[in-house]
Design an enzyme around this catalytic site. Structure first.
Site, PDB file in Angstrom:
ATOM      1  N   ASP A 133       0.821  -1.211   0.000  1.00 16.98           N
ATOM      2  CA  ASP A 133       0.000   0.000   0.000  1.00 16.98           C
ATOM      3  C   ASP A 133       0.856   1.264   0.000  1.00 16.98           C
ATOM      4  O   ASP A 133       2.036   1.235   0.356  1.00 16.98           O
ATOM      5  CB  ASP A 133      -0.953   0.011   1.204  1.00 16.98           C
ATOM      6  CG  ASP A 133      -0.229  -0.010   2.546  1.00 16.98           C
ATOM      7  OD1 ASP A 133       0.747  -0.774   2.686  1.00 16.98           O
ATOM      8  OD2 ASP A 133      -0.615   0.755   3.451  1.00 16.98           O
ATOM      9  N   GLU A 158       0.220  -1.278   5.585  1.00 18.27           N
ATOM     10  CA  GLU A 158       1.268  -0.804   6.498  1.00 18.27           C
ATOM     11  C   GLU A 158       1.056   0.656   6.878  1.00 18.27           C
ATOM     12  O   GLU A 158       1.402   1.076   7.976  1.00 18.27           O
ATOM     13  CB  GLU A 158       2.654  -0.976   5.856  1.00 18.27           C
ATOM     14  CG  GLU A 158       3.815  -0.679   6.792  1.00 18.27           C
ATOM     15  CD  GLU A 158       4.208   0.804   6.834  1.00 18.27           C
ATOM     16  OE1 GLU A 158       4.925   1.188   7.768  1.00 18.27           O
ATOM     17  OE2 GLU A 158       3.800   1.576   5.929  1.00 18.27           O
TER      18      GLU A 158
HETATM   19 ZN   LIG Z   1       6.661   2.385   4.181  1.00 22.68          ZN
END
Ligand SMILES: [Zn+2]
Length: 421
Positions: A98, A164
């Site tokens: 992401d 994340e």
């Molecule tokens: Zn990162």
């Protein structure tokens, strides 16, 4: 590891340079903006990568989709690609799929965020450095091993995870919580998601972070008649000074792993309800940003904050109407308890040091940072994790880029770890 194997892997990675560059361009062209920031998520990028790597000869590829109605096709994909090693103990390499949104588009002066270009040895585009470089470097290292038919020492697990950038509930956090069978105590982990521009810093520890808002309640009065009220500014001022002393005395350990090497606790924002120079306000608010060495317990620290207030209260206490003042309202806006540090003699750290010395002639600094990376997920379950990469720290900025030379050089370090650790 014999010199000969190392030479073969390094040579192979050099020959994969154009491939690596192209892979990075393709990744950037498939935005994977985290749904927490309004994006459609990691699906397209994950499917593209899966398709790319499925014929490479990985021993196994697991896909763990986590349901999320906000994301494209309702899932947040996580891919784990394995190369069976001489032992079942794993070397995890964690890269995240992401990205954060581009931000202010007018600030992207080199190219548009999802139309990557190559300029002066750099690839520009959102997600190039964060975390495209980790995806490409780790995959290219694996490709080199697979094409050269070199068996790694540990079993390699390249985890390309979701989420994340927004807490990892659909990514590594989910895997650890719902698939504990994937991990074991002898595993080690590399997280190539932070670093410095020459690759000379290895992060092994982090401080706890505590953002707290303290609202001191006094009693409003005319400034010429202070005895009729209770001035909360004075309470807050005493509190700030006493907290300073408390941190120095009770939380005063010096740990040279960190820069700065001690617990810090800074008042950063203040506010009050007085609209006029002649009004003593009824409230005074202070926000603290505290970065606390990992050996100290945050619950105990919070108890100490309350105890400190009681001390001040006993000096100023005053009954006005039916209530006793001053009062304190304590609100925590962010709390991240530090994970136990990775021991600096753990194999992930010593091999990384050795790899940097052998391949780059570097003596890296090993240290801690002021707070929070995903390495904490590994550290909390007893898996030593090092955070390292070679980057110019352009993540989350406009004109984000990665340096092509770093992409290749980091792949070599990762390959060294795969073969040797
Ligand atoms: Zn990162």
């Amino acid at each position: 590891m014999s010199e000969e194997i190392l030479k073969r892997v390094v040579g192979k990675i050099d020959s994969l340079k154009d491939y690596a560059v192209n892979l990075m361009l393709e990744i950037i062209r498939r935005p994977a903006v985290n749904p927490a920031f309004g994006g459609e998520g990691e699906y397209d990028r994950a499917m593209f990568l899966l398709d790319e790597i499925k014929q490479w000869g990985f021993s196994d590829i697991k896909i763990i989709n986590v349901r999320d109605p906000r994301a494209k096709n309702g899932v947040r994909p996580n891919i784990i690609a394995y190369i069976k090693g001489e032992t079942g103990d794993k070397l995890w390499i964690l890269a995240h799929l992401d990205i954060v949104p581009p931000g202010d588009l007018s600030a992207w002066t080199v190219t548009k965020p999802f139309e990557p270009i190559i300029k002066e040895g750099k690839i520009y585009g959102r997600g190039s450095e964060d975390n495209g470089q980790a995806i490409v470097s780790s995959l290219v290292a694996a490709k080199a091993l697979l094409e050269e038919d070199i068996k790694p020492r540990r079993t390699i697990a390249i985890a390309l995870v979701s989420d994340e950038e927004s807490g990892s509930d659909y990514g590594i956090g989910y895997l650890i919580k719902h698939h504990p069978e994937l991990f074991n105590r002898n595993d080690i982990a590399l997280v190539p998601d932070a670093g410095v521009s020459d690759g000379s810093f290895i992060e092994v520890a982090e401080k706890s972070i505590l953002w707290s808002k303290l609202r001191f309640k006094g009693v409003q009065a005319h400034a010429s008649m202070p005895h009729k009220g209770l001035n909360p500014h004075r309470i807050a001022a005493e509190f700030i000074l006493l907290l300073d002393r408390l941190v120095k005395e009770k939380y005063g350990r010096i740990d040279p792993l960190f820069d700065p090497p001690m617990t810090t606790c800074e008042p950063t924002m203040v506010g009050n309800s007085s609209g006029s120079p002649n009004i003593i306000p009824g409230e005074h608010e202070v926000v603290f940003d505290c970065r606390i060495l990992p050996e100290y317990n945050l619950d105990k620290f919070l108890e100490d904050l309350n105890r400190l207030f009681s001390t001040i209260k006993s000096v100023y206490e005053k009954k006005i109407g039916e209530s006793l003042f001053p009062q304190l309202e304590l609100e925590i806006s962010m709390r991240a308890d530090a994970a136990p540090p990775t021991p600096i003699d753990s194999p992930i750290v010593s091999s990384l040091v050795e790899a940097l010395k052998t391949l780059r002639g570097l003596s890296p600094k090993i240290g801690g940072i002021g707070g929070g990376t995903v390495a904490a997920f590994f550290r909390r379950i007893g898996i030593p994790a090092a955070v390292w990469s070679t980057i110019d720290e352009t993540a989350h900025s406009p004109n984000e880029y990665c340096v092509i030379e770093n992409l290749i050089a980091d792949a070599k370090i990762i390959a060294y770890l795969m073969v040797k650790t």
